[in-house]
Design a protein around this motif. Structure first.
Motif, PDB file in Angstrom:
ATOM      1  N   ILE A   1      24.199  57.538 -92.106  1.00  0.00           N
ATOM      2  CA  ILE A   1      24.170  56.014 -92.449  1.00  0.00           C
ATOM      3  C   ILE A   1      24.063  55.217 -91.257  1.00  0.00           C
ATOM      4  N   PHE A   2      25.273  55.174 -90.560  1.00  0.00           N
ATOM      5  CA  PHE A   2      25.493  54.334 -89.400  1.00  0.00           C
ATOM      6  C   PHE A   2      25.858  55.592 -88.143  1.00  0.00           C
ATOM      7  N   ASP A   3      25.770  55.240 -86.892  1.00  0.00           N
ATOM      8  CA  ASP A   3      25.659  55.910 -85.750  1.00  0.00           C
ATOM      9  C   ASP A   3      26.376  54.859 -84.641  1.00  0.00           C
ATOM     10  N   SER A   4      27.218  55.519 -83.595  1.00  0.00           N
ATOM     11  CA  SER A   4      27.449  54.828 -82.628  1.00  0.00           C
ATOM     12  C   SER A   4      27.237  55.181 -81.094  1.00  0.00           C
ATOM     13  N   CYS A   5      26.218  56.120 -81.267  1.00  0.00           N
ATOM     14  CA  CYS A   5      25.819  56.727 -79.945  1.00  0.00           C
ATOM     15  C   CYS A   5      24.650  56.294 -79.360  1.00  0.00           C
ATOM     16  N   TRP A   6      24.612  56.112 -78.129  1.00  0.00           N
ATOM     17  CA  TRP A   6      23.412  55.809 -77.277  1.00  0.00           C
ATOM     18  C   TRP A   6      23.131  54.192 -77.275  1.00  0.00           C
ATOM     19  N   ASP A   7      21.889  53.780 -77.278  1.00  0.00           N
ATOM     20  CA  ASP A   7      21.696  52.613 -76.998  1.00  0.00           C
ATOM     21  C   ASP A   7      21.852  51.437 -77.921  1.00  0.00           C
ATOM     22  N   PRO A   8      22.931  50.555 -77.609  1.00  0.00           N
ATOM     23  CA  PRO A   8      23.338  49.685 -78.437  1.00  0.00           C
ATOM     24  C   PRO A   8      22.749  48.510 -79.106  1.00  0.00           C
ATOM     25  N   PHE A   9      21.230  48.408 -78.373  1.00  0.00           N
ATOM     26  CA  PHE A   9      20.350  47.584 -78.781  1.00  0.00           C
ATOM     27  C   PHE A   9      19.270  47.688 -79.397  1.00  0.00           C
ATOM     28  N   PRO A  10      19.157  48.396 -80.586  1.00  0.00           N
ATOM     29  CA  PRO A  10      18.194  48.775 -81.209  1.00  0.00           C
ATOM     30  C   PRO A  10      16.942  47.579 -81.523  1.00  0.00           C
TER      31      PRO A  10
ATOM     32  N   LEU B   1      28.792  58.757 -93.592  1.00  0.00           N
ATOM     33  CA  LEU B   1      28.769  57.257 -93.406  1.00  0.00           C
ATOM     34  C   LEU B   1      28.655  56.836 -91.951  1.00  0.00           C
ATOM     35  N   TRP B   2      29.360  57.529 -90.825  1.00  0.00           N
ATOM     36  CA  TRP B   2      29.409  57.200 -89.764  1.00  0.00           C
ATOM     37  C   TRP B   2      29.497  58.199 -88.791  1.00  0.00           C
TER      38      TRP B   2
END
Length: 386
Positions: A132-141, A198-199
């Motif tokens: 559902i959520f992901d903290s990897c790579w480009d922070p500006f989707p 979830l993340w």
């Protein structure tokens, strides 16, 4: 440890313990109760599954989650073809990433495309584990047409969810709650779905690719939001189990856990983790996590230059009945045949040893002996045709 840092760390630990106590049982506005699965329920669920083997899947024609799912680039022909290849080597599951902006853009269309994907996967007897959520790579989707891949670079277009702007803006949290709850309500009883992650790697700080713009307090923002995400999911109470995987650290005993790891392991119905090291390290991680007495799934592994291989990991996983999801499937727009250091080191041609991925875009295996070994481990006939 610097005294200020120590104070902050102690505060985070204390806060996390309070959070864990408060969200072990929740009561929703709809009047239902959601609780973490008991060990017995999780074990009974896992005992009904075959030995789960799959890949982190994205079609080769998509650079990221947005391109995979948006209406203009949703590529059912490629998805069907490549999931067919997965099934041909005995894979029965796939880990697949979603994105909050897809729901914001067109929730009805997004869920319809998920239904189509699930029908295709079910045709191949593959049950997805959705992230559902992901903290990897480009922070500006950004929605819309996605970038052209930067040559010879690992994951040149993968995007975080939620992005940094949403993460820093608490007024957007109700939007994220709607996304999580609507998604789970829609699919809560769908037996085509295996489970919900979830993340992904919530405390990953991205690294050299976007380090200059990464917010230093990212983890402090995510801990309460991940806590809320578990609470939102519990309120819906899906029929599928919940998890969030630990990925980098020492999990040998509770006192060594980072606050966010304690949260992940405490709240997960089934335990998940990542390991890209040597087989011995992989086995040690399994033994550490066995103390939770819950099903264990490895949701990321397989980086050939690191010594993380199918031949080294799958026999260990089968011995301990651990589910397995390697990173990468078909060499495509994500370009994960290149290693992580391709963001800081220049590559001008295909690396001598692929980092991830199993197949060329025409279905030719990168290493026939690897495909034969996977088939042997999954009990698939060596004569299976793609």
């Amino acid at each position: 440890m610097h005294q200020t840092l120590k104070t902050i760390t102690l505060a985070l630990v204390a806060g996390t313990l309070l959070i864990l106590q408060s969200c072990s049982t929740v009561k929703s506005s709809e009047g239902t109760k959601g609780t973490k699965w008991t060990k017995e329920k999780a074990t009974a669920w896992y005992n009904k599954q075959p030995w789960l083997v799959g890949a982190n899947f994205i079609p080769s024609t998509a650079i990221n989650q947005l391109e995979m799912w948006q209406a203009d680039s949703f590529d059912t022909l490629t998805i069907n073809r490549e999931l067919g290849w997965a099934r041909s080597i005995g894979m029965n599951t796939a880990r697949v990433y979603l994105h909050d902006l897809l729901y914001e853009q067109d929730s009805v269309g997004f869920f319809k495309r998920m239904d189509i994907f699930l029908d295709i996967a079910a045709k191949h007897n593959i049950k997805p584990l959705f992230v559902i959520f992901d903290s990897c790579w480009d922070p500006f989707p950004k929605l819309g047409k996605q970038r052209t891949p930067k040559p010879h670079t690992h994951n040149p277009g993968w995007v975080q969810s939620p992005g940094q702007l949403a993460l820093k803006d608490s007024t957007q949290y109700p939007r994220l709650e709607r996304y999580v709850k609507s998604l789970l309500r829609h699919f809560k009883n769908d037996d085509r779905i295996l489970a919900w992650d979830l993340w992904n790697e919530p405390d990953n700080m991205t690294g050299p690719s976007y380090e200059a713009v990464e917010i230093p307090n990212k983890v402090a923002l995510i801990i309460p939001l991940l806590t809320e995400t578990f609470r939102w999911a519990r309120e819906v109470s899906p029929s599928q189990p919940l998890t969030s995987g630990v990925w980098a650290g020492n999990w040998s005993e509770p006192s060594k856990l980072k606050p966010i790891e304690a949260l992940q392991l405490e709240q997960s119905d089934i335990i998940s983790f990542h390991n890209y090291g040597a087989p011995e390290e992989f086995e040690t991680c399994i033994k550490w996590l066995q103390r939770y007495e819950r099903p264990i799934i490895c949701t990321e592994y397989m980086a050939r230059p690191n010594g993380s291989t199918f031949a080294g990991f799958l026999p260990i996983a089968k011995k301990y009945n651990v589910a397995m999801y390697n990173w990468g499937f078909v060499n495509g727009k994500t370009q994960t045949i290149y290693p992580w250091d391709s963001w800081t080191k220049t590559y001008s041609a295909e690396p001598p040893l692929w980092f991830h991925d199993i197949f060329q875009t025409d279905g030719t295996p990168y290493k026939q002996e690897e495909v034969d070994f996977i088939k042997k481990m999954t009990g698939t006939e060596s004569t299976t045709k793609r």
